[in-house]
Structures are given as structure tokens and as C-alpha cells.
Write an enzyme that holds these catalytic residues in place. Sequence first.
Site, short mmCIF file in Angstrom:
data_model
loop_
_atom_site.label_atom_id
_atom_site.label_comp_id
_atom_site.label_asym_id
_atom_site.label_seq_id
_atom_site.Cartn_x
_atom_site.Cartn_y
_atom_site.Cartn_z
N GLU A 38 0.94 -1.02 -0.16
CA GLU A 38 0.15 0.09 0.15
C GLU A 38 0.86 1.23 0.08
O GLU A 38 1.61 1.46 0.73
CB GLU A 38 -0.83 0.04 1.29
CG GLU A 38 -1.99 0.81 1.28
CD GLU A 38 -2.96 0.76 2.54
OE1 GLU A 38 -3.53 1.75 2.62
OE2 GLU A 38 -2.74 -0.36 3.11
N ARG A 263 3.55 -13.51 9.95
CA ARG A 263 4.38 -12.09 9.84
C ARG A 263 5.80 -12.18 10.63
O ARG A 263 5.98 -12.80 11.39
CB ARG A 263 3.58 -10.89 10.58
CG ARG A 263 2.51 -10.51 9.83
CD ARG A 263 1.69 -9.60 10.67
NE ARG A 263 2.04 -8.30 10.49
CZ ARG A 263 1.54 -7.34 9.60
NH1 ARG A 263 0.79 -7.99 8.79
NH2 ARG A 263 2.04 -6.13 9.52
N LYS A 273 3.60 0.77 9.93
CA LYS A 273 3.83 1.99 9.30
C LYS A 273 3.21 3.05 10.01
O LYS A 273 3.71 4.15 10.17
CB LYS A 273 3.03 1.87 7.93
CG LYS A 273 3.83 1.32 6.66
CD LYS A 273 3.32 1.36 5.45
CE LYS A 273 2.06 0.59 5.32
NZ LYS A 273 1.90 0.01 3.93
P1 ATP Z 1 1.97 -2.33 8.47
O1 ATP Z 1 1.31 -3.07 9.33
O2 ATP Z 1 3.41 -1.77 8.29
O3 ATP Z 1 0.93 -0.99 7.89
P2 ATP Z 1 0.62 -3.52 6.09
O4 ATP Z 1 0.28 -4.70 5.89
O5 ATP Z 1 -0.52 -2.44 6.26
O6 ATP Z 1 1.80 -3.00 7.14
P3 ATP Z 1 0.86 -3.15 3.17
O7 ATP Z 1 1.76 -2.19 2.25
O8 ATP Z 1 -0.26 -3.54 3.01
O9 ATP Z 1 1.33 -2.87 4.50
O10 ATP Z 1 1.89 -4.19 3.30
C1 ATP Z 1 2.31 -4.96 1.97
C2 ATP Z 1 2.49 -6.65 2.26
O11 ATP Z 1 3.44 -6.55 3.26
C3 ATP Z 1 1.09 -7.16 2.47
O12 ATP Z 1 1.30 -8.43 1.86
C4 ATP Z 1 1.67 -7.54 4.12
O13 ATP Z 1 0.87 -8.66 4.52
C5 ATP Z 1 3.15 -7.63 4.14
N1 ATP Z 1 3.56 -7.32 5.32
C6 ATP Z 1 3.57 -6.15 6.27
N2 ATP Z 1 4.16 -6.36 7.40
C7 ATP Z 1 4.56 -7.65 7.41
C8 ATP Z 1 5.33 -8.16 8.33
N3 ATP Z 1 5.73 -7.82 9.72
N4 ATP Z 1 5.77 -9.44 8.02
C9 ATP Z 1 5.42 -10.14 6.92
N5 ATP Z 1 4.83 -9.50 5.83
C10 ATP Z 1 4.27 -8.06 6.28
MG MG Z 2 -2.05 -3.52 4.46
#
Ligand code: ATP
Ligand code: MG
Length: 560
Positions: A38, A263, A273
Site C-alpha cells: 500500500e 508475519r 507503518k
Molecule cells: P503495516 O502493518 O506496516 O502498516 P501493512 O500490512 O498495512 O503493513 P502493506 O503495504 O499492505 O502494509 O503490506 C504489503 C505486504 O507486506 C502485505 O502483503 C503484508 O501482509 C506484508 N507485510 C506487512 N508487514 C509484514 C510483516 N511484519 N511480516 C510479513 N509481511 C508483512
Molecule cells: Mg495492508
Amino acid sequence: MENNHTEAFTTGNFIHDFIDRDLEEGVYNHVHTRFPPEPNGYLHIGHCKALIIDFGTALKYHGLCNLRFDDTNPAKEDVEFVDAIQEDIHWLGFDWGDRMYFGSDYFEQTYEYAVALIKKGLAYVCELTPEQFREYRGDLTHPAVSPWRDRPISESLDLFERMKNGEFPEGKYTLRAKIDLSSGNFNMRDPVLYRIRYIEHHRQGTKWCIFPMYDFAHPIQDAIEGITHSLCSLEYEDHRPLYNWVIENCPVPSHPRQIEFARLGINYTVLSKRKLRKLVEEGYVSGWDDPRMPTLCGLRRRGYTPAAVRNFIERTGVAKVNSTAEYGFLEHCLREDLNATAQRVMGVLRPVKLVLTNYPEDKTELFTVENNPENPADGSREVSFSRELFIESDDFMETPVPKYNRLYPGNEVRLKGAYIVRCTGCKKDENGNVVEVYAECDLESRGGNAPDGRKVRGTIHWVNARDCLDAEVRLYSNLFTDPDPDASGKDFIACLNPDSLEVLTGCKVEKCLENGKPGDRWQFMRLGYFCLDSRDCAPGRLVFNRAVTLKDSWAKQARA
Ligand code: ATP
Ligand code: MG
């Protein structure tokens, strides 16, 4: 691209077991994954896990991996992030070819699928207010209540079109899937598919005032792109039935399979984020690329190599259960890589002058030293030596503590690669601070070996005062003092380490560093690995970041 990709995840994992079976059974005849960030922040090391799994799995099966910016949610997206995310992925050594997409590019198609669902009697326009929605949700023993689920299809079609045309205020109507109000999985209790939002989209402008929910948009995006395996983190496991429902009930061109993995969490840091943005916006760090941040741009600026990051991710494994990795292990992976690749140089962080009283005043000698004893192919260089040198101030003690075998009056040490010297005393200022140390040089010990074979216990590093360079050095330690600042409900700001940054000026480094480029890394002998800062260096101004110490300081901290 700094480093070409070496195959990730050559060792098997449960995702590959699924894929192997799918290929064997002919469910798919190829592998196509996607990485869907995102664009509302910079990538952090947790995203790195996801992207290495996505790109690495495609590589392993000689398949493809798309980069898809998931900009379905109109709020907070920014081109700054879109550019930075691409740079980070390339830096890690991965490439999406010509397959970069935006989720919002599929809004039209997504809208049509929603209309198709309404026509099949599988979606309806609901007019519960958000408060009523919560109230009618039910619980484990009571089903949800939805008074609008039997609205005639023609009425829903009409209302949905008028929602799109902007005839209603935000929150007035939603489009909901008609699935199962009594499902034990709340995601299946007639989930919302579309909502009204009057907000400008960074790519679509004001074209849309209805936006699909992630759970509806994501499977459609996957299916349109022909994704075979949609790999995502564990929190989406409970959403998989809905993912499959969308795929089965919309006339989509392909049928992807969702597989979830654990994760990545790391101790002594936060990986969200929202929290990282707060650190940046409220000035607790200097920016997204502050070298203490767990963002990829922060790690890169700190001196991390793509290989170190990839190794760390690969070795923490792909699991089905969430766990927390040690920050110290991330550092270990960097140390291991830099030990093999970084040139050794001498740098003095807290200098004091050493004067060799019996060494000729106008003489300069050159010593040839190996650039990296771990890798003789790195060649050698010449290091100059003269009567006045700088040494580390804690390599001298006027009154030594027990077991101290560096410089103190009467004691001999080896100046790394040069000569053996015997300390004769020091000069102090009016406050009692040592300003100069004096020693006599054993002129017979050129190269650092005593001609009579006598034993000299200590070896210290030095730089030539005549030609060394001034530098600023930034020493970092963990950003948080609490091992789990990310725990839910914890005030992570209160866990910040007030001493995570120490700035040293007036440091002295070897002359050869004048040719360094931002991002270059060295081992400063006895001190650690250092990287030339990519933001604050300027002609005549050297700024180094300490990437990692030579030894594991976490182990020490844990013992204390
Ligand atoms: P955040 O919790 O940091 O805001 P998010 O999941 O909202 O992260 P995205 O940009 O949607 O951020 O994430 C892109 C991809 O990275 C998604 O497939 C998400 O599942 C994965 N992802 C995010 N954080 C982790 C993590 N700590 N370990 C593994 N995968 C992750
Ligand atoms: Mg997300």
C-alpha cells in the site's frame, strides 16, 4: 542494482509444498505471484519478508511476480512512496519487469463485478448507519441482523448506480455481499463490498465516490492479473473464505489460491507503518531513512547490504506461526557479509595525539597493508606513517587498570602494521586532560615484529596526523530500550531509547577514505563497520554511520 539476485528460498517451505502439489495435480501449470504494498509509507523489514517470499517463490518456479500498488483505499497515498518502494525492491535485487500495476486501475472492472453480484441476488444495498451496523452484528451465539438483505434486485441496482453517481452522502448506503448472517466467521456475515467516500484519489481524481473494500478488491485484482498463488500474511487467514467466495461468485478470468504465512516481528523495534510514521512526523527520528529506522531506506543508509537483509529473511524461515526474531541476528547477518566484503581501514573515533620522540621529524614512511585479510583478492594499499599520529584516547591510561595492556608509561604496544613503541609519558592541560602521549619507537621493529622476538601483548590502531582526514561519526544503538515496544496497548513512544544516537566530531580517518562514495562501507579496525552517509556528506565533509559493531553488543546487554 547493487547486487544481482541469488536465488531466494532454495530450501523448501510449506508454501512450496502447496505449489508443488498444485503443479503436480495440474491445478496450475505455472506460478505467478504479486507483491501488493500500500503506497502509504516506506517499506520496512517486515514487508521485506513478504516481498522476498513473493519474488523469491516466483524465481524458484521460473514464474513471474507482479508489483501491484494497492491503492484501493483512497486516503494517504503518495507518489513519494510509490517511487521509494520501487527503489527498495530493486535494491534488494528483484524486478517486476513490465508488470507494475495499481489496484485502482481495476475500479471499473470491480464495479462491474459488483453489479454482476447484485444481478445474481448475491449483493444488496444496505442502509444501516455505522452505529446500527455494529449493533446488528450479533455475536458468537446470535446471528447478525440485516433488514435490507431482501431488497429487490432492481432496487439495489438502481441505488448502487446512484451511489456511484454521487447522489448520496457518505455513510448513507453500503453495498453488502449476501452470504451468511450466522457464520462463525464474522467476515462472512454479509460483509461490506463498497462504501461511499468523497475523497480525491491520487490516480483516479474525483472520478469515483464509491470505493471497494480490500476484501472485495484484492481477490479481483489477483484474478485479473492471472495470479496463481496469492501469498499474504497470517492476519488474512480468516478472510480466505471471503476471498474464495468472491472468486467463485464473480465472473473473474482466473482462480488464484491464497496462502498465508507468519508475519515477521523483530525485538527492540516497531514494524507498523502507523507507528513508524509517528516517529517521523513527530521528529523522534530524522526521517524515514534515519539509520535507526527498520525501514529498508534506513537500513540501507545505516550500511546494510541487500545480501545481509536477504540472508536474515531467508534464515528466519517461512512459518505458519508468528514469532519474533532477534535484532541481534539481523546484525549478525550484516557482520557476516561485511566481514567477507568490507575493506579494512584505520579510523580513530576519540583521538589523542601520539608523538614518537625519537622518530625523525621530517620523515614519512609507507607501509603496505592488505585491504582485507579475509579476501586477498581485494589487494593492498599503502598507509603513511610519521612522527605524529593519532590514537584512540582510551588506548592510553596514565595509571592502568589491572589487565590493561595498551599504552601506559613504561609499557610497549604494537602500532598495527608499523612499529613497536614504548610509552614514556604524557602532557596534560590545566584541567588534567591528556592532550599528548609520548613514546619511543623501536626502529628495529619495522612491520611490527620485535627483532629479538620479545612478546608485545597489545596492538592498537592509529592514523598519521600528517595526512589523515577529519570526519563526523554517528554511533547508533537500539531505538527502543524495551524488547517489545510493538506490543499492543504499549506506549511505544515511552519505550524510546534517549541515547540511541551519539554524534562524534573531530574523528580522524585514513587518507584513502577521501575517495569514498556515499554508501561505501569499511571495517574500521577494532571498532566496527561504517558506511559513508548518503545524505549529509559534502565535498570536504565526511560523515560515517556505524552500521554495526564488531562484536555482538546485544549478548553483553542481555547478560547485564
Ligand atoms: P503495516 O502493518 O506496516 O502498516 P501493512 O500490512 O498495512 O503493513 P502493506 O503495504 O499492505 O502494509 O503490506 C504489503 C505486504 O507486506 C502485505 O502483503 C503484508 O501482509 C506484508 N507485510 C506487512 N508487514 C509484514 C510483516 N511484519 N511480516 C510479513 N509481511 C508483512
Ligand atoms: Mg495492508
